[in-house]
Design an enzyme around this catalytic site. Structure first.
Site, PDB file in Angstrom:
ATOM      1  N   GLU A  59      -0.472   4.873  -1.670  1.00 37.83           N
ATOM      2  CA  GLU A  59      -1.937   4.182  -0.706  1.00 37.83           C
ATOM      3  C   GLU A  59      -1.459   2.476  -1.573  1.00 37.83           C
ATOM      4  O   GLU A  59      -2.218   1.800  -0.375  1.00 37.83           O
ATOM      5  CB  GLU A  59      -2.814   4.417   0.096  1.00 37.83           C
ATOM      6  N   GLU A 105      -1.345  11.754   5.288  1.00 38.17           N
ATOM      7  CA  GLU A 105      -2.513  12.176   5.790  1.00 38.17           C
ATOM      8  C   GLU A 105      -3.079  11.700   7.087  1.00 38.17           C
ATOM      9  O   GLU A 105      -3.029  10.912   8.151  1.00 38.17           O
ATOM     10  CB  GLU A 105      -3.654  11.107   4.579  1.00 38.17           C
TER      11      GLU A 105
END
Length: 838
Positions: free
Chosen positions: A182, A251
């Site tokens: 991320e 995710e």
């Protein structure tokens, strides 16, 4: 023959003759991961090995496989494995190799997210604190000291996996790895160095030659051959940065994390299933649930700050390892429905049309293979005509048609059973003679202020993390001050801190406390104090509740009392600034170093009455474990804040006095419309967490030691144990539901058309359905545990269900008016059942 040729021959020999090996060549193209030359549609779920125990792993993995997963995804936690530079831990819950092998033993693949930055609501994002003290280091940027350490650890993990033959090309289960995590969400403040860092990370990872693809999640500029992937509640609109890369979702947040002081988030399964179906509808072929089992933040592993010990995440398998219904079952049906479409999905790209407002149709067709997805992305029901037939689409749902004709599943129509949880509470069963006092408890009073030989004095206020290196949650700030008189009507001590909480003691007595929150860790507090003429001692105990784990430059955010510290309201209104004076510091607590956490310290007092509601107190008792095999938790109601150990193992930080806001919760959540982490909340106005998981493997049948460090004051005699089990078993199926997914292939072969079916199955082996608590065919209302008859009901329903189900471990009942009769002609009917198993 060269040595290289010999190695290749031996590897081929091993792969060919090892029956349990995968021995797969893993690549990718624009549609999917390609395993041994075949595109695959894959379903994955996250299980983090240190958030459960090795004894729990096989059961969690098997339940994941039974739920339709192909892959288990996990981070690798650097600070768990290298807590001290050059000293490694790969034992117990840190046994990464054992975990990966357990996944392989179940026949599943592994996605190993090495990072080594994890985020994960984990302390310091997974970085070891010693990294912070390397001269010249800057985290997650084009910085040579950081890159050297990152490469060293990443290479070590890769080498460890390779030595154990755990990569797919070696016969192992690992088909995918991740580098960084991320970073694209927070890389802008790092400037041009962010781009060069990402290019370096990609090059470093691929140079390690794992033989499997690497991914970067949330990294739109991930360089080839790294696959950029999506994280979020929805990723159907995501497209990779190259047409040569597949559309992957690393995710899909099955719920959300819980913070101390917050209400409990949950995500309706209808919305979660909708998001999954939409992703595969629009070209996705790899999707991962974060989390599939969330588990527990044992010890001091929580990040945030203020993340709770529970990391349940409203996942399909709950914190204790119990299947959460109907989430697990409905997703299992969804996975089966998607796999029925796999042949069409891997063969071609979808043709997407929009036949009406908020209606989207995706068709995968090649030759005589055809699959279709019909989506209604509005918040009201609709009907669509497709291939000459009319299809009813509930709001915010996707219908899946594996043959482009018949609906096998609609994401808003739940065929799977639901359950209610049942918690049995019992008092703490203390061992006879475990203590000299009648209470069964013994205790130690932690000294207030400076009590250790390694304390030191400095002018000014020191930042906490740089001072403690996170060796403890606690840092004492102490000084003495002489006052000419006792002060004004009510002197006030003003304290400003970077967080996360603090307690102020004046002349040895607790004067007040302050705490931050998950949204704002800083503490700014005015504490009324009582001073005396002459010498006054001020002892400030600053504490952390898990270090920051996310954000640009999060490693520099700091904690502790950095000031100002002011004594206001003295006689004649004067103020004294204490910030730059000489303070004495102590890292941690005196008794932290003396071993009370495992009960071995010899200073325990059991002679006098049990002190309650006293800050800074250690408590100990011996107890017998709750009987049976159901998961165990301790209910800390009555305690304040602290940490607990069972047989020397930390079950984490407890804080039952941190209560969630009174507003913001709903009795039921409308799944229709976009989900957010604050949309569906429960438990408002109550403690964020009262129950704390104690793994069964940590308990002995009779002799166990519980140790608590109570920070703010509590009554340990109020502590109780709970065991978790499944209560009622329910199902509610309507005439508009599709037939069970399992019947699809058998129906196609037999030509028999099956209608909706209600199914029940006892959750544990050797159980049978012992009673039917409720059965109604007609217009029943309510939810599991609270069903009610509607105006329309068949008088045959109870006897039919009893005859079909009682005494069996499972039963299936077709919704047929031939069996139940038609109590209200022209009205859509459903069957609702609540049962018990024994």
């Amino acid at each position: 023959m060269t040595l290289t040729h010999v190695v290749l021959v031996l590897l081929w020999f091993f792969c060919f003759y090892a029956p349990s090996s995968f021995c797969a060549n893993v690549t990718y193209d624009h549609r999917a991961l390609v395993i041994d030359g075949k595109r695959r549609v894959l379903v994955s779920g996250s299980i983090h090995y240190p958030r459960s125990t090795p004894e729990m792993w096989p059961d969690l993995i098997q339940k994941s496989k039974d739920g339709g997963l192909d892959i288990i995804e996990t981070y690798v936690f650097w600070n768990l494995h290298e807590p001290v530079r050059g000293q490694f831990n790969f034992e117990g819950r840190a046994d990464l190799v054992r975990f990966v092998k357990a996944v392989a033993a179940a026949g599943l693949y592994v996605h190993l997210r090495i990072g080594p930055y994890a985020c994960a609501e984990w302390n310091y994002g997974g970085f070891p604190l010693w990294l912070h003290f390397i001269p010249g280091i800057q985290f997650r940027t084009d910085n040579e000291p950081f890159k050297a350490e990152m490469k060293r650890f990443t290479a070590m993990i890769v080498d460890m996996m390779r030595k154990e033959n755990l990569y797919a090309s070696q016969g192992g289960p690992i088909i995918l790895s991740q580098i960084e995590n991320e970073y694209g969400n927070i890389d802008a403040p790092y400037g041009p160095a962010a781009k060069s860092y990402i290019n370096w990370a990609a090059s470093m990872a691929t140079s390690l030659d794992t033989g499997v693809p690497w991914v970067m999640c949330q990294q739109a500029d991930a360089p080839d051959p790294i696959i950029n992937t999506c994280n979020g509640f929805y990723c159907d609109q995501f497209t990779p940065n190259s047409n040569a890369k597949p559309k992957m979702w690393t995710e899909n947040w099955s719920g959300w994390y819980l913070a101390f002081g917050g209400a409990v988030p949950y995500r309706p399964v209808e919305d979660l299933a909708f998001s999954v179906a939409r992703f595969y509808q629009r070209g996705g072929t790899f999707q991962n649930y974060y989390m599939y089992h969330g588990g527990t933040n044992f010890g001091r592993t929580t990040g945030g700050p203020f993340i709770t010990t529970s990391y349940d995440y409203d996942a399909p398998i709950d914190e204790y390892g119990i299947i959460r219904q109907p989430k697990w079952g409905h997703l299992k049906d969804l996975h089966k429905a998607i796999k029925l479409c796999e042949k069409a999905l891997i063969a071609t790209d979808p043709t997407i049309t929009t036949p009406g407002p908020n209606i989207e149709v995706a068709v995968y067709k090649t030759g005589n293979v055809c699959a279709a997805f019909l989506a209604n992305i509005a918040t009201s029901d609709s009907t669509v005509t497709f291939n000459g037939s009319s299809y009813y689409l509930p709001a915010w749902s996707v219908s899946i048609l594996p043959d482009c004709k018949n609906v096998v599943l609609n994401t808003a129509k739940i065929n799977s059973e639901s359950t209610t949880s049942s918690i049995t509470t019992e008092s703490l069963k203390q061992e006879a003679g475990s203590s000299g006092s009648n209470s069964g408890w013994s205790w130690i009073s932690e000294p207030i202020g400076i009590s250790k030989d390694d304390s030191f004095s400095k002018f000014g206020l020191r930042e906490q993390i740089n001072t403690t290196a996170d060796r403890s949650d606690y840092l004492w700030y102490s000084l003495s001050i002489n006052l000419v008189d006792e002060g004004g009507p009510q002197p006030v001590l003003h304290i400003e801190s970077l967080g996360h909480a603090l307690h102020a003691f004046i002349n040895g007595k607790l004067a007040g406390s302050g705490t931050g929150s998950n949204g704002n860790a800083k503490v700014n507090v005015d504490i009324p104090v009582s001073t005396v003429a002459g010498k006054n001692t001020i002892d400030l105990l600053s504490l952390t509740v898990g270090l920051q784990n996310y954000g640009s430059f999060f490693d520099t955010w700091g904690a502790g009392i950095t000031g100002p510290v002011l004594l206001r309201g003295l006689k004649n209104g004067s103020t004294i600034d204490l910030s730059s004076r000489q303070w004495t510091y102590q890292v941690g607590l005196k008794d932290e170093d003396l071993g009370p956490s495992n009960g071995t310290s010899g200073q325990w007092n059991s002679k006098s009455s049990l002190p309650t509601n006293q800050p800074l107190t250690w408590y100990k008792t011996n107890f017998a474990a709750p009987s049976g095999s159901n998961p165990v938790a301790i209910d800390f109601t009555g305690m304040g804040k602290g940490e607990a150990w069972v047989n020397g193992q930390s079950i984490g930080r407890y804080w039952p006095t941190y209560v969630s806001p009174k507003d913001g919760c709903t009795d039921s959540c409308n799944y229709r419309g976009a989900y957010s982490s604050s949309k569906c909340l429960k438990n408002c106005g109550k403690p964020s967490q009262t129950l704390y998981h104690v793994p069964r493997s940590w308990l002995q049948p009779d002799s166990n030691t519980l140790v608590l460090f109570e920070e703010s004051g509590g009554d340990p005699s109020q502590i109780s144990f709970t065991t978790q089990q499944i209560g009622s078993l329910c199902s509610h199926v309507s005439q508009s539901h599709p037939p069970p997914v399992d019947s699809w292939n058998s129906d196609a072969k037999s030509g028999r058309k099956v209608g909706p079916v209600l199914s029940l199955e006892c959750p544990y082996p050797n159980q049978v359905i012992s009673s039917i608590k409720f059965a109604s065919f007609g217009t029943p209302q309510g939810t599991c545990g609270n069903f009610k008859h509607g105006r329309c009901r068949s008088n045959k329903a109870l006897s039919i269900v009893q005859k079909a189900c009682i005494g069996s471990s499972n039963c299936r009942i077709e919704l047929s008016i031939n069996s139940f009769g038609d109590p209200c002609k022209g009205v859509a009917k459903s069957l609702a059942v609540e049962a018990s198993c024994a």
